[in-house]
Motif scaffolding. Structure first.
Motif, short mmCIF file in Angstrom:
data_model
loop_
_atom_site.label_atom_id
_atom_site.label_comp_id
_atom_site.label_asym_id
_atom_site.label_seq_id
_atom_site.Cartn_x
_atom_site.Cartn_y
_atom_site.Cartn_z
N ARG A 53 0.92 -1.13 0.00
CA ARG A 53 -0.20 -0.20 0.04
C ARG A 53 0.77 1.21 0.00
O ARG A 53 0.75 1.89 0.92
N ALA B 82 -4.69 -9.50 2.87
CA ALA B 82 -5.67 -9.37 1.66
C ALA B 82 -6.84 -8.67 2.33
O ALA B 82 -7.22 -8.94 3.27
N SER B 83 -7.48 -7.65 1.54
CA SER B 83 -8.68 -7.28 1.97
C SER B 83 -9.96 -8.25 1.61
O SER B 83 -10.06 -8.53 0.41
N LYS B 84 -10.39 -9.30 2.30
CA LYS B 84 -11.02 -10.48 2.18
C LYS B 84 -12.11 -10.04 1.13
O LYS B 84 -12.36 -10.79 0.37
N ALA B 86 -13.22 -7.84 -0.76
CA ALA B 86 -12.80 -7.43 -2.34
C ALA B 86 -12.17 -8.43 -3.08
O ALA B 86 -12.32 -8.75 -4.25
N PHE B 87 -11.31 -9.23 -2.26
CA PHE B 87 -10.46 -10.39 -2.83
C PHE B 87 -11.22 -11.30 -3.44
O PHE B 87 -11.00 -11.85 -4.47
N LEU B 145 -9.42 -4.10 -8.60
CA LEU B 145 -9.85 -4.62 -7.31
C LEU B 145 -8.97 -5.87 -7.00
O LEU B 145 -8.48 -5.76 -5.81
N TRP B 148 -5.36 -4.64 -6.10
CA TRP B 148 -5.16 -3.94 -5.02
C TRP B 148 -5.52 -4.54 -3.58
O TRP B 148 -4.68 -4.65 -2.85
N SER B 149 -6.40 -5.45 -3.66
CA SER B 149 -7.06 -6.13 -2.77
C SER B 149 -6.16 -7.30 -2.16
O SER B 149 -6.04 -7.73 -1.10
N SER B 150 -5.23 -7.94 -3.19
CA SER B 150 -4.19 -9.08 -2.91
C SER B 150 -3.21 -8.36 -2.02
O SER B 150 -2.52 -9.14 -1.34
N ASN B 151 -3.00 -6.92 -1.89
CA ASN B 151 -1.87 -6.48 -0.93
C ASN B 151 -0.76 -6.84 -1.30
O ASN B 151 0.34 -7.40 -0.47
#
Lengths: 118, 337
Positions: A53, B82-84, B86-87, B145, B148-151
């Motif tokens: 990020r 991860a942002s779950k 969205a992932f 998405l 990004w969500s995978s981080n």
């Protein structure tokens, strides 16, 4: 006219069911043996450096902004193109003025180097 | 020609016909997607003097089914950082738009059932092209998405690259087909097919060769195929935005990519090659054209090296965009004269 969208709705429902179903199926039937290393972000097996990020190049935002400007032009051109034969010379000149104004902006963006990547 | 079948004149028959059309198109697209993966491995194998898959079934023909079954029973990993939500949502947000765009593509002429005319097309929207472009635009959300969500750094770079590439080329693709609407005077795909009917010389590939080339190249960039596959450039980004995905979620990305290939092939055939027109029954004609374009996509993957990112952006913004505008002006002048 609205009824012509009914098949599209059914198709969307079918595609959603297909996507949800296949993810749910593998979620239920797949094995689950989590470990800290397995759940860590993949970075070629090396220890993690920092986080994902972070800031990235402003160029990508510029492209997104330019896209919005020119996509509006595109959206204006579609209805114009459909009635073009009926509008004739008048429509051609009018759209020419509109595109010319946009082209001035396009030339400015080009000159300023917003389209350059290095 | 008898009356068009609609919800008001025979609701039961309308719904039965609608469901039959939707199910058959969906199953055909899923089958083409499955066997496109097989065809790609086989064709690229032959082009590189290998055999491709041979072990599962005769000539390896059961390979797609074996791959699918394997992916169903693989572990579904969701990375801890991860942002779950969205992932999990992202792969579906890519797959659904890819599959629903086939809904407006005409796959045959009209047939008559019980005294009603039934068009071989799931839905004849008067804004058909706008619908396809809108859905293609929605697919970008899924890609961004997912990245990004995978981080994960590779995923993020892949996702952002994909977004910039798809929106840049969407402009050129959207502008290049404006000339077709000027000739056809409609946005409905059925109307565009009708405007090209009659003789093979009415196909827009002959009156709009520049638009055809522009749309062909920009659509390959839009579906992230070689030589424009930078979002998943495996030599630098591992697997791009789908690096962290496993199991069926990964398969959804894969299926969406091939479904997009089918849709783009069908769309080019409809806009420039007369759609279902040709010597055979309509469905066979459009399938021949779709398979032809898909073979070219696969062939290009075996032939071309990947472009650099600056070359990609240079072509999209400084070559294809002005050329598409020029083509509109030329078409306008020719129509007026």
């Amino acid at each position: 006219m609205l009824e012509s969208y009914l098949p599209i709705l059914v198709l969307i429902a079918l595609a959603l069911m297909f996507a949800l179903g296949s993810v749910a199926f593998s979620f239920v039937f797949g094995p689950r043996k989590p470990s800290a290393a397995k759940l860590a972000p993949y970075e070629c097996g090396m220890p993690l450096i920092g986080t994902a990020r972070e800031q990235f190049s402003i160029k990508f935002y510029m492209v997104a902004m330019l896209f919005i400007l020119f996509d509006i032009e595109c959206a204006f051109l579609y209805p114009w193109a459909v009635v073009f034969k009926r509008l004739g010379v008048f429509g051609f000149i009018e759209m020419g003025v509109f595109i010319f104004v946009l082209l001035v902006g396009y030339a400015y963006v080009w000159k300023k180097g917003a389209l350059e990547w290095e | 020609m008898p009356e068009m079948l609609s919800l008001s004149n025979d609701p039961i028959l309308f719904i039965a016909v609608m469901l039959t059309k939707i199910l058959s198109v969906f199953i055909v697209v899923v089958l083409i997607v499955a066997y496109a993966t097989y065809a790609e491995r086989k064709i690229i194998g032959r082009m590189q003097t290998r055999l491709g898959p041979t072990m599962t079934g005769p000539l390896g023909l059961l390979q797609p089914i074996a791959d699918g079954l394997k992916l169903f029973f693989k572990e579904d990993i969701i990375p801890s950082q991860a942002s779950k939500v969205a992932f999990v949502l992202a792969p579906m947000m890519i797959l659904v738009p890819a599959f629903i765009t086939v809904g407006v593509i005409p796959f045959g002429g009209d047939i008559v059932i019980r005294g009603y005319t039934v068009p071989l097309q799931i839905a004849d929207l008067n804004v058909g092209i706008l619908y396809i472009i809108a859905m293609a635009g929605l697919g970008v959300y899924g890609i961004v998405l997912a990245g990004w969500s995978s981080n994960n750094k590779y995923s993020l770079i892949g996702g952002v690259r994909a977004a910039a590439q798809v929106i840049s080329y969407e402009l050129a693709a959207g502008l290049s087909i404006v000339a077709v609407f000027m000739l056809a005077e409609t946005l409905s795909l059925r109307g565009i097919v009708e405007a090209q009917s009659g003789s093979i010389l009415n196909w827009y590939v002959f009156s709009q060769p520049l638009a055809f080339c522009l749309f062909f190249i920009t659509s390959i960039a839009e579906i992230n195929r070689t030589p424009f596959d930078l979002p998943e450039a495996e030599t630098e980004l591992v697997s791009g935005f789908c690096t962290e995905y496993s199991s069926m979620k990964y398969a959804l990305f894969f299926m969406a990519e091939y479904a997009n290939m089918v849709v783009i092939a069908a769309l080019i055939s409809t806009l420039f090659l007369g759609g279902p027109a040709g010597p055979f029954p309509g469905v066979i004609n459009i399938l021949i054209k779709v398979f032809g374009f898909m073979f070219i996509f696969i062939w290009m993957r075996a032939t071309f090296p990947r472009v650099r990112y600056d070359q990609l952006m240079f072509m999209g913004w400084k070559v294809f965009l002005p050329l598409a505008l020029l083509n509109i002006v030329i078409t306008g002048v020719v129509i007026i004269l």
